[in-house]
Design an enzyme around this catalytic site. Structure first.
Site, PDB file in Angstrom:
ATOM      1  N   ARG A  11      -7.393  -3.227   8.303  1.00 30.94           N
ATOM      2  CA  ARG A  11      -7.242  -4.674   8.194  1.00 30.94           C
ATOM      3  C   ARG A  11      -5.777  -5.060   8.367  1.00 30.94           C
ATOM      4  O   ARG A  11      -4.887  -4.415   7.836  1.00 30.94           O
ATOM      5  CB  ARG A  11      -7.755  -5.158   6.829  1.00 30.94           C
ATOM      6  N   CYS A  63      -5.074   6.029  10.933  1.00 32.17           N
ATOM      7  CA  CYS A  63      -4.521   6.112  12.293  1.00 32.17           C
ATOM      8  C   CYS A  63      -3.632   7.334  12.494  1.00 32.17           C
ATOM      9  O   CYS A  63      -3.227   7.629  13.611  1.00 32.17           O
ATOM     10  CB  CYS A  63      -3.765   4.833  12.653  1.00 32.17           C
ATOM     11  N   CYS A 103       1.907   2.852   9.497  1.00 34.22           N
ATOM     12  CA  CYS A 103       0.871   2.976  10.523  1.00 34.22           C
ATOM     13  C   CYS A 103       1.456   2.867  11.918  1.00 34.22           C
ATOM     14  O   CYS A 103       2.590   2.411  12.111  1.00 34.22           O
ATOM     15  CB  CYS A 103      -0.188   1.875  10.358  1.00 34.22           C
ATOM     16  N   CYS A 159      -3.360   0.655  14.712  1.00 35.44           N
ATOM     17  CA  CYS A 159      -4.195   1.037  13.566  1.00 35.44           C
ATOM     18  C   CYS A 159      -5.344   0.038  13.382  1.00 35.44           C
ATOM     19  O   CYS A 159      -5.129  -1.175  13.347  1.00 35.44           O
ATOM     20  CB  CYS A 159      -3.357   1.090  12.292  1.00 35.44           C
ATOM     21  N   ARG A 165       4.189   6.831   3.157  1.00 36.94           N
ATOM     22  CA  ARG A 165       3.413   7.989   3.575  1.00 36.94           C
ATOM     23  C   ARG A 165       2.524   7.593   4.765  1.00 36.94           C
ATOM     24  O   ARG A 165       2.151   6.413   4.895  1.00 36.94           O
ATOM     25  CB  ARG A 165       2.563   8.527   2.424  1.00 36.94           C
ATOM     26  N   THR A 179       0.814  -1.226   0.000  1.00 38.98           N
ATOM     27  CA  THR A 179       0.000   0.000   0.000  1.00 38.98           C
ATOM     28  C   THR A 179       0.838   1.262   0.000  1.00 38.98           C
ATOM     29  O   THR A 179       0.331   2.347  -0.314  1.00 38.98           O
ATOM     30  CB  THR A 179      -0.932   0.034   1.228  1.00 38.98           C
TER      31      THR A 179
END
Length: 350
Positions: free
Chosen positions: A43, A70, A36, A40, A65, A32
């Site tokens: 999923r 979260c 996080c 978070c 990024r 992705t």
């Protein structure tokens, strides 16, 4: 680089969404391109697609990024609430009159219902209870400066003298003029005995236990009590006081049993917050000064927490011996580090 053990702990934290690891590390997801915080709610990613980073800067340097869900590059919600409620506490403490719930909620940018719930969860008491504690402390402080009772009552923010006098016993433990005079004409019974930790002095007013002092010299304990209440009527405990003494000694012998006697302890609003947090530490467990500071919603007040622990005059009943340094070492205990170590060892064994 993380060790294998750290990596395993980090992955377990991600699997369980353990909030206690927030801020200690961050994880990125290769598929992705985001990173996080451990808690978070998104999923759970495939283990083979994630990497761990010590800081947000490290994750971003690696090309990731921040997650929009979260928001790892911002304060966590509970930290944000802690800072926010600390500001509200300062607002209450500096207000001339007790602020309304609506005005406090508006200052926090929350609805009244949500603010009330967040404040209690963060600080440990309701906004009204905190404001009452602040006013009580103002009265105590002003009375001890020699100010008239009427002036002290209004300076503290009480709307009327009548309301204050109606509750003066609960507010300062005695009549206001008596408190200003250092406990004049207040009967305080006490007794000195022995327990497995050495000498013990127990004192109580008609409101509850005022002092549980530990030491090696019974006479020194009595002098300590006299310094605390220079104008009180100190009376040697009678046969009826033996039951109180027995219950306190029983608490020292078996802290896990608890005590069903009321306490009559005097301190600032902040000290009462700390002392309440201490009473919630289970026997056999410990907490650090920074953890206590976070519990009461003032994470930066670590030194003030240590000072409040040192001001505790009710040993065992308010278990300041269960507070340790961040590195696990035992720090100052007004009744001696050796006693602190023995207490903790005994509680862990039982």
């Amino acid at each position: 680089m993380q060790t294998a053990a750290q990596t395993a702990d980090y992955w377990h934290a991600v699997e369980t969404r353990d909030r206690s690891f927030d801020g200690k590390f961050y994880y990125s997801v290769a598929t992705t391109g985001i990173y996080c915080r451990p808690s978070c709610p998104a999923r759970r990613p495939n283990r083979g697609n994630i990497a761990f980073h010590a800081t947000c800067a490290a994750a971003e340097k690696a090309g990731y990024r921040p997650c929009k869900r979260c928001k790892p590059d911002e304060l966590a919600p509970h930290d944000r609430h802690a800072a926010q409620m600390a500001d509200i506490c300062r607002l209450i403490e500096t207000a001339e009159q007790q602020p309304s719930l609506t005005s406090l909620a508006r200052a926090a940018g929350l609805s009244a219902h949500h603010f009330h719930r967040v404040f209690k969860a963060t600080v440990g008491v309701t906004p009204k209870a905190y404001a009452v504690a602040v006013r009580q402390q103002r009265v105590r402080k002003t009375l001890l400066q020699g100010t008239s009772v009427t002036e002290a009552v209004h300076a503290a923010g009480f709307e009327s003298s009548g309301r204050f006098y109606a509750n003066s016993g609960a507010i300062i433990g005695m009549k206001p003029n008596d408190y200003r005079a250092g406990g004049t004409d207040v009967d305080m019974r006490f007794a000195v005995g022995e327990c497995w930790l050495g000498s013990i002095l127990v004192a109580a007013s008609d409101k509850g236990i005022t002092a549980i002092l530990l030491g090696d010299d019974p006479e020194a304990l009595i002098h300590d009590l006299e310094r605390r209440f220079p104008s009180a009527n100190l009376i040697g405990g009678d046969a009826n006081f033996e039951d109180v003494m027995a219950k306190v000694v029983g608490l020292v012998e078996a802290p896990q049993s608890g005590i069903d006697l009321p306490l009559d302890v005097r301190g600032t609003a902040f000290q009462h917050l700390v002392w309440q947090a201490l009473r919630e530490i289970p026997p056999g467990s410990t907490a650090t000064y920074s953890e206590i500071a976070a519990t009461i919603g003032m994470p930066k007040a670590v030194r003030a927490v240590a000072t409040a622990c040192a001001a505790n005059s009710v040993a065992i009943a308010i278990p300041c011996h269960r507070v340790i340094r961040t590195d696990g070492a035992l720090s100052g205990y007004r009744w001696g580090i050796d006693r602190k170590r023995k207490l903790l060892d005994r509680e862990r064994k039982t």
